[in-house]
Write a protein that holds these residues in place. Structure first.
Motif, PDB file in Angstrom:
ATOM      1  N   GLN A   1       0.951  -1.237   0.084  1.00 17.47           N
ATOM      2  CA  GLN A   1       0.081   0.113  -0.033  1.00 17.47           C
ATOM      3  C   GLN A   1       0.954   1.161  -0.117  1.00 17.47           C
ATOM      4  O   GLN A   1       0.717   2.117  -0.641  1.00 17.47           O
ATOM      5  CB  GLN A   1      -1.101  -0.114   1.236  1.00 17.47           C
ATOM      6  CG  GLN A   1      -1.984  -0.972   1.188  1.00 17.47           C
ATOM      7  CD  GLN A   1      -2.685  -1.240   2.543  1.00 17.47           C
ATOM      8  OE1 GLN A   1      -2.280  -0.395   3.357  1.00 17.47           O
ATOM      9  NE2 GLN A   1      -3.984  -1.656   2.597  1.00 17.47           N
ATOM     10  N   ARG A   2       1.980   1.192   0.821  1.00 19.41           N
ATOM     11  CA  ARG A   2       2.736   2.408   0.941  1.00 19.41           C
ATOM     12  C   ARG A   2       3.469   2.689  -0.479  1.00 19.41           C
ATOM     13  O   ARG A   2       3.697   3.805  -0.808  1.00 19.41           O
ATOM     14  CB  ARG A   2       3.967   2.180   1.946  1.00 19.41           C
ATOM     15  CG  ARG A   2       4.501   3.482   2.487  1.00 19.41           C
ATOM     16  CD  ARG A   2       5.469   3.295   3.735  1.00 19.41           C
ATOM     17  NE  ARG A   2       4.712   3.145   4.751  1.00 19.41           N
ATOM     18  CZ  ARG A   2       3.976   4.082   5.436  1.00 19.41           C
ATOM     19  NH1 ARG A   2       4.257   5.378   5.019  1.00 19.41           N
ATOM     20  NH2 ARG A   2       3.205   3.899   6.489  1.00 19.41           N
ATOM     21  N   GLN A   3       3.837   1.724  -1.134  1.00 18.25           N
ATOM     22  CA  GLN A   3       4.528   1.902  -2.540  1.00 18.25           C
ATOM     23  C   GLN A   3       3.624   2.456  -3.634  1.00 18.25           C
ATOM     24  O   GLN A   3       4.032   3.164  -4.285  1.00 18.25           O
ATOM     25  CB  GLN A   3       5.223   0.720  -2.769  1.00 18.25           C
ATOM     26  CG  GLN A   3       6.585   0.023  -1.964  1.00 18.25           C
ATOM     27  CD  GLN A   3       6.724  -1.384  -2.419  1.00 18.25           C
ATOM     28  OE1 GLN A   3       6.019  -2.281  -2.890  1.00 18.25           O
ATOM     29  NE2 GLN A   3       8.297  -1.685  -2.389  1.00 18.25           N
ATOM     30  N   LEU A   4       2.559   2.055  -3.428  1.00 17.60           N
ATOM     31  CA  LEU A   4       1.469   2.477  -4.495  1.00 17.60           C
ATOM     32  C   LEU A   4       1.140   4.074  -4.118  1.00 17.60           C
ATOM     33  O   LEU A   4       1.022   4.881  -4.755  1.00 17.60           O
ATOM     34  CB  LEU A   4       0.088   1.634  -4.297  1.00 17.60           C
ATOM     35  CG  LEU A   4      -0.852   2.230  -5.154  1.00 17.60           C
ATOM     36  CD1 LEU A   4      -0.468   2.496  -6.697  1.00 17.60           C
ATOM     37  CD2 LEU A   4      -2.033   1.468  -4.990  1.00 17.60           C
ATOM     38  N   ALA A   5       1.047   4.297  -2.528  1.00 12.60           N
ATOM     39  CA  ALA A   5       0.722   5.753  -2.279  1.00 12.60           C
ATOM     40  C   ALA A   5       1.932   6.463  -2.683  1.00 12.60           C
ATOM     41  O   ALA A   5       1.579   7.489  -3.189  1.00 12.60           O
ATOM     42  CB  ALA A   5       0.745   5.615  -0.799  1.00 12.60           C
ATOM     43  N   ASP A   6       2.975   5.937  -2.642  1.00  8.49           N
ATOM     44  CA  ASP A   6       4.276   7.067  -2.844  1.00  8.49           C
ATOM     45  C   ASP A   6       4.332   7.064  -4.320  1.00  8.49           C
ATOM     46  O   ASP A   6       4.787   8.251  -4.961  1.00  8.49           O
ATOM     47  CB  ASP A   6       5.725   6.253  -2.654  1.00  8.49           C
ATOM     48  CG  ASP A   6       5.784   6.214  -0.742  1.00  8.49           C
ATOM     49  OD1 ASP A   6       5.172   7.073  -0.432  1.00  8.49           O
ATOM     50  OD2 ASP A   6       6.593   5.471  -0.438  1.00  8.49           O
ATOM     51  N   ALA A   7       3.787   6.105  -5.258  1.00  7.54           N
ATOM     52  CA  ALA A   7       3.958   6.254  -6.729  1.00  7.54           C
ATOM     53  C   ALA A   7       2.761   7.400  -7.141  1.00  7.54           C
ATOM     54  O   ALA A   7       3.036   7.847  -8.370  1.00  7.54           O
ATOM     55  CB  ALA A   7       3.484   5.132  -7.533  1.00  7.54           C
ATOM     56  N   ILE A   8       1.812   7.416  -6.367  1.00  8.52           N
ATOM     57  CA  ILE A   8       0.917   8.322  -6.776  1.00  8.52           C
ATOM     58  C   ILE A   8       0.804   9.577  -5.819  1.00  8.52           C
ATOM     59  O   ILE A   8      -0.218  10.491  -6.145  1.00  8.52           O
ATOM     60  CB  ILE A   8      -0.502   7.956  -7.064  1.00  8.52           C
ATOM     61  CG1 ILE A   8      -0.951   7.406  -5.577  1.00  8.52           C
ATOM     62  CG2 ILE A   8      -0.580   6.760  -7.947  1.00  8.52           C
ATOM     63  CD1 ILE A   8      -2.320   6.694  -5.587  1.00  8.52           C
ATOM     64  N   SER A   9       1.886   9.815  -5.025  1.00  2.91           N
ATOM     65  CA  SER A   9       2.144  11.078  -4.173  1.00  2.91           C
ATOM     66  C   SER A   9       0.797  11.232  -3.369  1.00  2.91           C
ATOM     67  O   SER A   9       0.275  12.347  -3.127  1.00  2.91           O
ATOM     68  CB  SER A   9       2.346  12.452  -5.197  1.00  2.91           C
ATOM     69  OG  SER A   9       3.493  12.004  -5.968  1.00  2.91           O
ATOM     70  N   THR A  10       0.304  10.295  -2.487  1.00  2.70           N
ATOM     71  CA  THR A  10      -0.607  10.368  -1.605  1.00  2.70           C
ATOM     72  C   THR A  10      -0.369   9.673  -0.352  1.00  2.70           C
ATOM     73  O   THR A  10       0.788   8.979  -0.190  1.00  2.70           O
ATOM     74  CB  THR A  10      -2.076  10.146  -2.347  1.00  2.70           C
ATOM     75  OG1 THR A  10      -3.124  10.346  -1.331  1.00  2.70           O
ATOM     76  CG2 THR A  10      -2.049   8.363  -2.247  1.00  2.70           C
TER      77      THR A  10
END
Length: 276
Positions: free
Chosen positions: A16-25
Motif C-alpha cells: 500500500q505504501r509503495q502505491l501511495a508513494d507512486a501516486i503522491s498520496t
C-alpha cells in the motif's frame, strides 16, 4: 465503490505504501479507496491505473462507458464539464468534482473546526445548512474522521476553497475519539478500540455492543432530535464505560479507521506488508 486495486497490487508485489508513494498520496488514502470506503476522485483513479499498469476498466469494473467516449472526454477535459459523460462516471462511482471543499464551523461554546470534505458531503451539507429550522445531527466524513455535528449548537458555518488550514496529517494515527460539549470548554478524549464487526452483518444478532459501538454512536446521532434524545455508551480501552447524552454534545469526532471495520483490516494488512 468496487475495484480490483488490492488484487492487482498484490499480484505486482506492491505494498500500500509503495502505491501511495507512486501516486503522491498517503497510505491511508490508498486504504480508503482500495477498501471501497471512499469514492476516488477521477484524476486520482487515473493515476492509480497508471501506477498499476492497467486500464481503468480492469481496475474499476463498474465503469461501462465505451472506451472511445472515455478517451475523447479525457483528451478534451469534457469528463469534468457536467456532461452526460460526467454523469456516467459519477454513476460508476467516481468523484468528478475537481474542487477541494472545506467547511469551517463555530459551535455553541466556542468550539471551532475546519474540515476537508468530499463533494458528496459538500452538496448534502450545503442543502442542510441553508435550512432555517435545523434539528438533530449532521453526520459527514472528513479526510480522516467521521463527524457528528449537532445542528442545534451550530452558530456559524462557512464553505471554503482555500482556507488557512494546517491540514491533517494522515500518517499520525490516533485511537482517540473527541467529544465537544456545549457548556464545557475542554475537549473530552477517549482512547477506544476499533469496531471489529460491521453493524450490517447478517449475523448481527450475535454481535456484542462493544464490537460496533462507534457505528452505533453515529446511528443514534442520525436519529437524535430536540424531541428525541439518546444516551450512548462508549467503552474505552481500559474497559471503562462513558455515557454521552447526545443532545448535550456539540460535536463528536471519530477516526474513520476506528468506525469502519474494513479500513481497520486494510490498515492491519498494510502494516503487515511494511513489516515484511
Amino acid at each position: 465503490m468496487d475495484n480490483n486495486i488490492k488484487q492487482i497490487r498484490k499480484a505486482l508485489k506492491l505494498t500500500q505504501r509503495q502505491l501511495a508513494d507512486a501516486i503522491s498520496t498517503s497510505q491511508q488514502q490508498v486504504q480508503r479507496i482500495e477498501s471501497g470506503a471512499q469514492a476516488p476522485r477521477f484524476d486520482m483513479a487515473v493515476l492509480i491505473c497508471k501506477a498499476l499498469g492497467k486500464s481503468i476498466y480492469e481496475v474499476f469494473p463498474n465503469l461501462h462507458l465505451p472506451q472511445d467516449e472515455l478517451g475523447t472526454a479525457l483528451l478534451s477535459k469534457s469528463a469534468y464539464s457536467g456532461s452526460k459523460i460526467t454523469r456516467d462516471l459519477e454513476e460508476a462511482g467516481f468523484d468528478m468534482d475537481r474542487q477541494v471543499h472545506f467547511l469551517k464551523v463555530i459551535m455553541k461554546g466556542g468550539h471551532t473546526a475546519i474540515h476537508k470534505i468530499g463533494s458528496h458531503d459538500f452538496k448534502r451539507l450545503w442543502s442542510i445548512l441553508q435550512e432555517d429550522e435545523r434539528d438533530g445531527f449532521a453526520v459527514y466524513d472528513t479526510d480522516t474522521s467521521r463527524i457528528a455535528m449537532n445542528l442545534q449548537h451550530l452558530k456559524f458555518s462557512h464553505f471554503l476553497f482555500e482556507p488557512n488550514w494546517p491540514g491533517s496529517n494522515a500518517e499520525e494515527l490516533s485511537n482517540e475519539i473527541e467529544i465537544m460539549l456545549a457548556d464545557y470548554d475542554d475537549t473530552i478524549r477517549l482512547n477506544v478500540d476499533p469496531d471489529s464487526k460491521d453493524l450490517n452483518d447478517e449475523d448481527s444478532d450475535n454481535i456484542h455492543w462493544t464490537e460496533v459501538q462507534l457505528q452505533d454512536l453515529f446511528f443514534y446521532a442520525d436519529m437524535t432530535s430536540k424531541d428525541l434524545n439518546h444516551t450512548v455508551m462508549i467503552q474505552d480501552v481500559d474497559g471503562e464505560t462513558a455515557l454521552i447524552n447526545l443532545n448535550d454534545a456539540s460535536m463528536i469526532s471519530v477516526p474513520l479507521r476506528l468506525a469502519e471495520p474494513q479500513l481497520w483490516q486494510s490498515e492491519m494488512e498494510g502494516d503487515e506488508e511494511d513489516a515484511n
